[in-house]
Scaffold this motif. Structure first.
Motif, PDB file in Angstrom:
ATOM      1  N   ILE A 204     -15.099   2.166   6.746  1.00 46.19           N
ATOM      2  CA  ILE A 204     -13.915   1.748   5.996  1.00 46.19           C
ATOM      3  C   ILE A 204     -12.851   2.818   6.184  1.00 46.19           C
ATOM      4  CG2 ILE A 204     -12.986   1.338   3.672  1.00 46.19           C
ATOM      5  CD1 ILE A 204     -15.809   0.430   2.846  1.00 46.19           C
ATOM      6  N   LEU A 205     -11.620   2.386   6.459  1.00 46.79           N
ATOM      7  CA  LEU A 205     -10.504   3.335   6.543  1.00 46.79           C
ATOM      8  C   LEU A 205      -9.676   3.221   5.265  1.00 46.79           C
ATOM      9  CD1 LEU A 205      -8.878   5.396   8.269  1.00 46.79           C
ATOM     10  CD2 LEU A 205      -7.577   3.449   9.188  1.00 46.79           C
ATOM     11  N   LEU A 206      -9.693   4.270   4.446  1.00 46.46           N
ATOM     12  CA  LEU A 206      -8.822   4.318   3.272  1.00 46.46           C
ATOM     13  C   LEU A 206      -7.488   4.921   3.705  1.00 46.46           C
ATOM     14  CD1 LEU A 206     -11.267   5.823   0.591  1.00 46.46           C
ATOM     15  CD2 LEU A 206     -10.763   3.411   1.030  1.00 46.46           C
ATOM     16  N   VAL A 207      -6.400   4.318   3.278  1.00 50.46           N
ATOM     17  CA  VAL A 207      -5.079   4.837   3.649  1.00 50.46           C
ATOM     18  C   VAL A 207      -4.293   5.142   2.380  1.00 50.46           C
ATOM     19  CG1 VAL A 207      -2.977   4.416   4.986  1.00 50.46           C
ATOM     20  CG2 VAL A 207      -5.113   3.317   5.674  1.00 50.46           C
ATOM     21  N   VAL A 208      -3.727   6.359   2.294  1.00 49.67           N
ATOM     22  CA  VAL A 208      -2.753   6.653   1.240  1.00 49.67           C
ATOM     23  C   VAL A 208      -1.482   7.157   1.898  1.00 49.67           C
ATOM     24  CG1 VAL A 208      -4.283   7.110  -0.717  1.00 49.67           C
ATOM     25  CG2 VAL A 208      -3.800   8.951   0.899  1.00 49.67           C
ATOM     26  N   GLY A 209      -0.371   6.794   1.303  1.00 49.37           N
ATOM     27  CA  GLY A 209       0.921   7.199   1.840  1.00 49.37           C
ATOM     28  C   GLY A 209       1.545   8.247   0.949  1.00 49.37           C
ATOM     29  N   GLY A 210       2.657   8.800   1.403  1.00 49.80           N
ATOM     30  CA  GLY A 210       3.396   9.779   0.621  1.00 49.80           C
ATOM     31  C   GLY A 210       4.363   9.064  -0.310  1.00 49.80           C
ATOM     32  N   ALA A 211       5.435   9.748  -0.655  1.00 51.62           N
ATOM     33  CA  ALA A 211       6.403   9.197  -1.608  1.00 51.62           C
ATOM     34  C   ALA A 211       7.023   7.905  -1.069  1.00 51.62           C
ATOM     35  CB  ALA A 211       7.487  10.226  -1.901  1.00 51.62           C
ATOM     36  N   LYS A 212       7.318   7.869   0.226  1.00 49.73           N
ATOM     37  CA  LYS A 212       7.942   6.691   0.843  1.00 49.73           C
ATOM     38  C   LYS A 212       6.922   6.053   1.788  1.00 49.73           C
ATOM     39  CE  LYS A 212      12.373   5.870  -0.105  1.00 49.73           C
ATOM     40  NZ  LYS A 212      12.795   4.547  -0.556  1.00 49.73           N
ATOM     41  N   VAL A 213       6.282   4.979   1.373  1.00 53.15           N
ATOM     42  CA  VAL A 213       5.292   4.308   2.223  1.00 53.15           C
ATOM     43  C   VAL A 213       6.021   3.310   3.133  1.00 53.15           C
ATOM     44  CG1 VAL A 213       3.295   2.778   2.234  1.00 53.15           C
ATOM     45  CG2 VAL A 213       3.480   4.556   0.491  1.00 53.15           C
ATOM     46  N   PRO A 214       5.843   3.409   4.475  1.00 50.07           N
ATOM     47  CA  PRO A 214       6.482   2.436   5.378  1.00 50.07           C
ATOM     48  C   PRO A 214       6.021   1.024   5.023  1.00 50.07           C
ATOM     49  CG  PRO A 214       5.500   4.269   6.608  1.00 50.07           C
ATOM     50  CD  PRO A 214       5.017   4.374   5.197  1.00 50.07           C
ATOM     51  N   PRO A 215       6.983   0.084   4.857  1.00 50.54           N
ATOM     52  CA  PRO A 215       6.623  -1.253   4.352  1.00 50.54           C
ATOM     53  C   PRO A 215       5.597  -1.985   5.220  1.00 50.54           C
ATOM     54  CG  PRO A 215       9.018  -0.987   4.485  1.00 50.54           C
ATOM     55  CD  PRO A 215       8.418   0.242   5.068  1.00 50.54           C
ATOM     56  N   ASP A 216       5.566  -1.712   6.540  1.00 51.51           N
ATOM     57  CA  ASP A 216       4.643  -2.474   7.383  1.00 51.51           C
ATOM     58  C   ASP A 216       3.181  -2.126   7.119  1.00 51.51           C
ATOM     59  OD1 ASP A 216       5.526  -0.073   8.443  1.00 51.51           O
ATOM     60  OD2 ASP A 216       5.242  -0.673  10.529  1.00 51.51           O
ATOM     61  N   LEU A 217       2.929  -1.010   6.414  1.00 49.73           N
ATOM     62  CA  LEU A 217       1.543  -0.673   6.095  1.00 49.73           C
ATOM     63  C   LEU A 217       0.908  -1.759   5.220  1.00 49.73           C
ATOM     64  CD1 LEU A 217      -0.899   1.156   6.082  1.00 49.73           C
ATOM     65  CD2 LEU A 217       0.178   2.541   4.310  1.00 49.73           C
ATOM     66  N   TYR A 218       1.711  -2.364   4.332  1.00 50.71           N
ATOM     67  CA  TYR A 218       1.188  -3.422   3.452  1.00 50.71           C
ATOM     68  C   TYR A 218       0.680  -4.622   4.257  1.00 50.71           C
ATOM     69  CZ  TYR A 218       3.173  -0.912  -0.518  1.00 50.71           C
ATOM     70  OH  TYR A 218       3.443   0.039  -1.461  1.00 50.71           O
ATOM     71  N   ARG A 219       1.283  -4.836   5.439  1.00 52.94           N
ATOM     72  CA  ARG A 219       0.917  -5.965   6.298  1.00 52.94           C
ATOM     73  C   ARG A 219      -0.216  -5.577   7.242  1.00 52.94           C
ATOM     74  NH1 ARG A 219       2.691  -6.692  11.035  1.00 52.94           N
ATOM     75  NH2 ARG A 219       4.341  -5.156  10.759  1.00 52.94           N
ATOM     76  N   LEU A 220      -0.184  -4.339   7.742  1.00 56.33           N
ATOM     77  CA  LEU A 220      -1.210  -3.886   8.702  1.00 56.33           C
ATOM     78  C   LEU A 220      -2.568  -3.716   8.024  1.00 56.33           C
ATOM     79  CD1 LEU A 220       0.803  -1.177  10.710  1.00 56.33           C
ATOM     80  CD2 LEU A 220      -0.034  -3.382  11.585  1.00 56.33           C
ATOM     81  N   ALA A 221      -2.585  -3.388   6.748  1.00 55.06           N
ATOM     82  CA  ALA A 221      -3.854  -3.143   6.056  1.00 55.06           C
ATOM     83  C   ALA A 221      -4.626  -4.448   5.885  1.00 55.06           C
ATOM     84  CB  ALA A 221      -3.590  -2.521   4.688  1.00 55.06           C
ATOM     85  N   THR A 222      -5.962  -4.360   5.914  1.00 53.61           N
ATOM     86  CA  THR A 222      -6.791  -5.522   5.612  1.00 53.61           C
ATOM     87  C   THR A 222      -6.666  -5.854   4.127  1.00 53.61           C
ATOM     88  OG1 THR A 222      -8.353  -4.467   7.140  1.00 53.61           O
ATOM     89  CG2 THR A 222      -9.085  -6.484   6.037  1.00 53.61           C
ATOM     90  N   HIS A 223      -6.666  -4.814   3.288  1.00 54.54           N
ATOM     91  CA  HIS A 223      -6.553  -4.997   1.846  1.00 54.54           C
ATOM     92  C   HIS A 223      -5.569  -3.970   1.273  1.00 54.54           C
ATOM     93  CE1 HIS A 223     -10.154  -7.501   1.981  1.00 54.54           C
ATOM     94  NE2 HIS A 223     -10.767  -6.544   2.637  1.00 54.54           N
TER      95      HIS A 223
END
Lengths: 140, 140
Positions: free
Chosen positions: A67-86
């Motif tokens: 499983i890849l857990l992803v956390v972003g900094g203060a400004k999360v690039p919007p495409d991460l919401y789409r690229l993530a499985t969940h």
């Protein structure tokens, strides 16, 4: 841990901790984080307070080998919401990203036991009072 | 949260978050932290990697109406180990103090649900993709 942008000093300090305390944790530069997310061989779980409750996402991760857990900094690039499985929230109010990773890991794997990690040259013997470290020089 | 040494800027920023997202979390100066620990009306749990495994300490906290979790900085004053009711580790290798508090809280209270805190002027509606915030101005 894949880290973007790179931070060689952090990578060095984490490696030094691992040298004494064991384990295989490593900080690796991820110059192209989108590619790392896209090519990951398993579910990608973006931890964000805007996501679905973690309790609803956890059952979907049963049986995943990696499983890849992803956390972003203060400004999360919007495409991460789409690229993530969940997109999953450990809470739905502002919170620490470090806390989000810690809570998600313990929900997935349980609270770590008292044992040393493989390759450790020093380990703690848990005490009701005070400190006891066996082997190596004392950490921190 | 009792904080020593004081950090008025942090206290202000946390209060601002609470104003929008609700809840009663507050950062309070603790000029005499030993006195605060000694006079606390309930078990005092010092979170330290040198302590007993949290799983062994948790059963002793059943029925406690109030619990004081204590985390120290890089140099923890040695008398804290004696003043605390329990010294408990969420792990026995170096780890983030923020993570220790987050893991201990979720072990005690569970992972927070999707609801808003009392007094919130804005709240998140959890989403599979993207962000949805209702009321107030968007946080963070």
């Amino acid at each position: 841990m894949l880290l973007h942008p790179p931070d060689p000093d952090l990578a060095r300090r984490v490696a030094a901790v691992g040298k004494g305390w064991g384990g295989s944790f490593e900080v690796v530069d991820a110059p192209d984080w989108r590619r790392a997310v896209r090519e990951f061989d398993g579910p990608v779980v973006h931890l964000t307070m805007y996501g679905l409750p973690l309790a609803r996402v956890l059952p979907k991760l049963k049986g995943a080998r990696r499983i890849l857990l992803v956390v972003g900094g203060a400004k999360v690039p919007p495409d991460l919401y789409r690229l993530a499985t969940h997109n999953a929230g450990v809470g739905h109010q502002p919170h620490s990203e470090v806390a989000a990773v810690a809570v998600a890991l313990t929900q997935l794997l349980g609270v770590p036991g008292p044992g040393a990690w493989p390759g450790a040259t020093r380990r703690i013997v848990p005490q009701a009072r005070g400190k006891r470290v066996v082997g190596g020089r004392r950490g921190r």
